[in-house]
Scaffold this motif. Structure first.
Motif, PDB file in Angstrom:
ATOM      1  N   LYS A   1       0.739  -1.209   0.100  1.00  0.00           N
ATOM      2  CA  LYS A   1      -0.126   0.109   0.115  1.00  0.00           C
ATOM      3  C   LYS A   1       1.017   1.279  -0.076  1.00  0.00           C
ATOM      4  O   LYS A   1       0.637   2.264  -0.828  1.00  0.00           O
ATOM      5  CB  LYS A   1      -0.938   0.014   1.303  1.00  0.00           C
TER       6      LYS A   1
ATOM      7  N   TYR B   1      -3.890   7.678  -8.546  1.00  0.00           N
ATOM      8  CA  TYR B   1      -3.974   6.125  -8.278  1.00  0.00           C
ATOM      9  C   TYR B   1      -3.500   5.793  -9.672  1.00  0.00           C
ATOM     10  O   TYR B   1      -4.299   5.696 -10.557  1.00  0.00           O
ATOM     11  CB  TYR B   1      -5.259   5.530  -7.718  1.00  0.00           C
TER      12      TYR B   1
ATOM     13  N   THR C   1      -9.645   5.170  -4.509  1.00  0.00           N
ATOM     14  CA  THR C   1      -8.452   4.156  -4.459  1.00  0.00           C
ATOM     15  C   THR C   1      -7.497   4.247  -3.494  1.00  0.00           C
ATOM     16  O   THR C   1      -6.579   3.273  -3.420  1.00  0.00           O
ATOM     17  CB  THR C   1      -8.419   3.654  -6.015  1.00  0.00           C
TER      18      THR C   1
ATOM     19  N   SER D   1      -8.665  -7.368  -8.177  1.00  0.00           N
ATOM     20  CA  SER D   1      -9.818  -7.764  -7.522  1.00  0.00           C
ATOM     21  C   SER D   1      -9.078  -8.726  -6.555  1.00  0.00           C
ATOM     22  O   SER D   1      -8.509  -9.830  -6.520  1.00  0.00           O
ATOM     23  CB  SER D   1     -10.721  -8.617  -8.261  1.00  0.00           C
TER      24      SER D   1
ATOM     25  N   THR E   1       0.756   4.112  -3.170  1.00  0.00           N
ATOM     26  CA  THR E   1       0.119   5.472  -2.745  1.00  0.00           C
ATOM     27  C   THR E   1       0.774   6.467  -1.677  1.00  0.00           C
ATOM     28  O   THR E   1      -0.143   7.413  -1.442  1.00  0.00           O
ATOM     29  CB  THR E   1      -1.548   5.084  -2.386  1.00  0.00           C
TER      30      THR E   1
ATOM     31  N   GLN F   1      -4.929   3.894  -0.677  1.00  0.00           N
ATOM     32  CA  GLN F   1      -5.164   3.279   0.394  1.00  0.00           C
ATOM     33  C   GLN F   1      -4.775   3.752   1.791  1.00  0.00           C
ATOM     34  O   GLN F   1      -4.864   3.230   2.811  1.00  0.00           O
ATOM     35  CB  GLN F   1      -4.284   1.798   0.067  1.00  0.00           C
TER      36      GLN F   1
ATOM     37  N   ASP G   1      -2.944  -0.469 -11.785  1.00  0.00           N
ATOM     38  CA  ASP G   1      -4.211  -1.079 -12.300  1.00  0.00           C
ATOM     39  C   ASP G   1      -4.789  -1.856 -10.937  1.00  0.00           C
ATOM     40  O   ASP G   1      -4.192  -2.422  -9.753  1.00  0.00           O
ATOM     41  CB  ASP G   1      -4.024  -2.441 -13.145  1.00  0.00           C
ATOM     42  N   GLU G   2      -6.194  -1.889 -10.950  1.00  0.00           N
ATOM     43  CA  GLU G   2      -6.805  -2.645  -9.856  1.00  0.00           C
ATOM     44  C   GLU G   2      -6.761  -4.021  -9.825  1.00  0.00           C
ATOM     45  O   GLU G   2      -7.077  -4.717 -11.025  1.00  0.00           O
ATOM     46  CB  GLU G   2      -8.259  -2.088  -9.587  1.00  0.00           C
TER      47      GLU G   2
ATOM     48  N   ASN H   1     -10.510  10.711  -4.324  1.00  0.00           N
ATOM     49  CA  ASN H   1      -9.366   9.557  -4.842  1.00  0.00           C
ATOM     50  C   ASN H   1      -9.810   8.305  -3.970  1.00  0.00           C
ATOM     51  O   ASN H   1      -9.345   8.216  -2.862  1.00  0.00           O
ATOM     52  CB  ASN H   1      -8.364  10.068  -4.595  1.00  0.00           C
TER      53      ASN H   1
END
Length: 601
Positions: free
Chosen positions: A102, A112, A382, A118, A106, A384, A115-116, A380
């Motif tokens: 994390k 951000y 996303t 899951s 960030t 963390q 890529d995200e 924002n």
């Protein structure tokens, strides 16, 4: 690596080294991170992938082709019968994104840029039947992890232990599982007793009393006698179907709630209190419901206050709701401001907190800073972890030029929040320059603030624009957390300097709160802190002030306050002292707020 080029046709050849960037440096920096996040899921799959998986290079451009004894799961291959590797992969899955990852993603980046992936803290329990080559790219990887018990399995083991392996009287079908229950423990749940009574209702009135006597005798017999009774006349358990419509009740929460039926005193953890509260509400389990409320009231902090307030609103629990709001009034600025959980605070609750007369703050700038951080986290979602203050300023400065943020369509809904701020109380030149650079406030707002400062500086500090002291006075705060005898803070307003004081008398719990005007030659004022600040040499200055102290007394928050005082502060020792607020029985933390306004003549 280098190529040797030659100069054409003249003189000796002179080698010139031209570096060539390897192609692997051109890969996206996020590919390696994403492959590490997906590696444990791939390692735990039962069906090995049919095609070779290309692993991106690391940021140091080294492709891992072997692993040690603690990171076997990082290779993109099925582990098969490697039990040690599976154990390591299981721990990696349960860890989710660790704090180091994390921080890398960030820490100082307002945007951000990754890529995200899951991922979830909960581990899936089934494997998709579709092969890997037919699986869509967006499908989540799910694994079947052997050895992880289901909630109903844990309930079965622990309930049978309490019931001493007695045969179940009821089998409850709920949430796709079967739960074996025993009659003596159902009395704590009204809904289960009603379901049991409705299903077990006798057909004839004559057999009613005998059936009830037989049922009670069977339920209340000890374990040995119960086993003998079952051997003599075995009975099949009664099947009951119950449907839970509340989406807030999970299977884990239901299992924990049913298990608390077998306990004399319910056991509730802080993290499971919300789910258990919903389950207790559905099961009509008053003892467990009150226990959940008690645990939530005793564990309100920055991690839980927003969630607990939402639950209190949902279940209309006024006591829990007011306790959460009281916590926010005191800890929003000094504590929650720097936490990532600030993003969970709803706009309506934040607006209510900012308007509260009991809101504690160190200064008016700190309230603005808290609202700025909350707005950044909302824009924002996303991110963390909480970025640094400079990163948040960089984000707002980097927004497109032109109209201020609050004048755009995306920012107009936040105008009521900023209208609650007392922006004219921000007097430091660096802080005002910072507000001007981020282009958050409309230009007319800034002009109005600078106009008020200019007028007050040229009129000896007069503030005629203040009409309501309760909602417009400037606030300055002190927090007393330790056992120190003396706490002070120096503030300045339009060339006048004051020292805020909190003094403890000996070893007792009695505190004196007061303020004193300082002269320009006072040793308390350092030259470095005041060399760029104005000084007013007026002999007297009319000040309207109020001192408010908030602290716990016998476990309850209480407020001690002076009356609103209008006093002329002079330069002599006697005339420079304010009234003293004496309070007994205080215990840290103590929140002291000094509200000031200069009278206009």
């Amino acid at each position: 690596m280098a190529h040797v080029l030659h100069r054409g046709g003249r003189g000796p050849f002179t080698p010139v080294a031209v570096p060539i960037t390897p192609a692997r440096y051109l890969r996206r920096p996020t590919a390696y991170t994403i492959s590490l996040l997906q590696a444990p899921y791939i390692a735990l799959e039962d069906n090995p992938p049919e095609c070779n998986i290309q692993v991106p290079f690391s940021p140091r451009c080294r492709l891992r082709n072997q692993t040690g004894v603690t990171n076997r799961w990082q290779l993109p291959y099925c582990l098969g019968s490697d039990l040690l590797g599976k154990s390591q992969a299981l721990r990696a899955v349960q860890a989710s994104i660790n704090e180091s990852m994390k921080r890398i993603m960030t820490v100082d980046s307002p945007f951000y840029m990754h890529d995200e992936v899951s991922s979830s803290d909960s581990i899936p329990s089934t494997v998709p039947s579709t092969p890997r080559k037919d699986r869509p790219a967006s499908a989540k990887l799910s694994v079947r992890l052997p050895g992880l018990p289901r909630p109903e399995d844990l309930f079965y083991v622990q309930s049978r232990k309490v019931a001493k392996n007695m045969a179940p009287d009821i089998v409850l079908e709920c949430m796709g599982s079967f739960w074996e229950l025993h009659c003596p423990y159902l009395t704590k749940s009204r809904i289960l007793m009603e379901l049991f009574s409705s299903v077990n209702k006798p057909k004839s009135q004559d057999n009613e009393s005998s059936d009830q006597m037989l049922q009670l005798t069977t339920c209340m017999l000890p374990s040995g006698a119960g086993n003998q009774q079952e051997q003599q006349s075995p009975r099949k358990p009664i099947m009951i179907k119950f449907q839970v419509k509340d989406p807030g009740v999970s299977k884990n929460a239901l299992a924990a709630a049913l298990l608390n039926l077998y306990r004399s005193d319910p056991v509730v953890g802080v993290e499971e209190a919300e789910g258990l509260l919903a389950a207790a509400k559905v099961l009509v389990f008053p003892q467990l419901y009150q226990k959940c409320l008690s645990v939530m009231l005793d564990n309100i902090n920055s991690n839980t206050v927003c969630r607990f307030h939402h639950v209190a609103c949902e279940f209309k629990e006024d006591n829990l709701m007011m306790t959460c709001e009281r916590w926010l009034e005191l800890y929003l600025v000094p504590h929650l401001q720097s936490k990532i959980q600030l993003r969970e605070l709803s706009q309506d609750l934040l607006l209510k907190t900012l308007k509260s007369p009991r809101l504690f703050t160190y200064s008016e700038y700190q309230v603005f800073r808290t609202l700025l951080y909350w707005l950044f986290l909302r824009l924002n979602p996303t991110v963390q972890i909480m970025p640094s203050h400079s990163s948040i300023l960089t984000y707002f400065i980097s927004l497109s030029k032109g109209a201020a943020f609050l004048e755009r369509d995306v920012g107009k809904k936040y105008i009521p929040l900023f209208q609650c701020l007392r922006l004219y109380g921000i007097m430091d030149s660096l802080q005002l320059e910072e507000i001007q650079q981020i282009q958050l406030l409309p230009q007319m707002w800034l002009v109005r603030i600078f106009t008020k400062h200019y007028y007050a500086l040229h009129r000896g500090g007069d503030m005629p624009f203040l009409e309501d002291f309760d909602t417009q006075a400037l606030r300055f705060g002190l927090i007393i957390e330790g056992e120190a005898q003396y706490h002070t803070k120096t503030i300045s307003m339009y060339g006048f300097y004051f020292e805020l004081k909190a003094v403890r008398k000996g070893e007792s719990s009695c505190y004196n709160f007061s303020m004193q005007r300082l002269q320009h030659s006072d040793p308390t004022l350092s030259f470095r802190a005041c060399k760029r600040h104005p000084f007013c040499l007026m002999q007297e200055r009319g000040v309207i002030y109020e001192i408010k102290v908030q602290s716990r007394v016998k476990g309850k928050w209480q407020i001690f306050c002076t009356d609103r005082v209008n006093q002329e502060f002079g330069v002599t020792k006697k005339s420079s002292e304010s009234q003293v607020l004496k309070v007994n029985g205080l215990s840290p933390p103590i929140f002291a707020t000094f509200s000031l306004a200069f009278a206009s003549f």
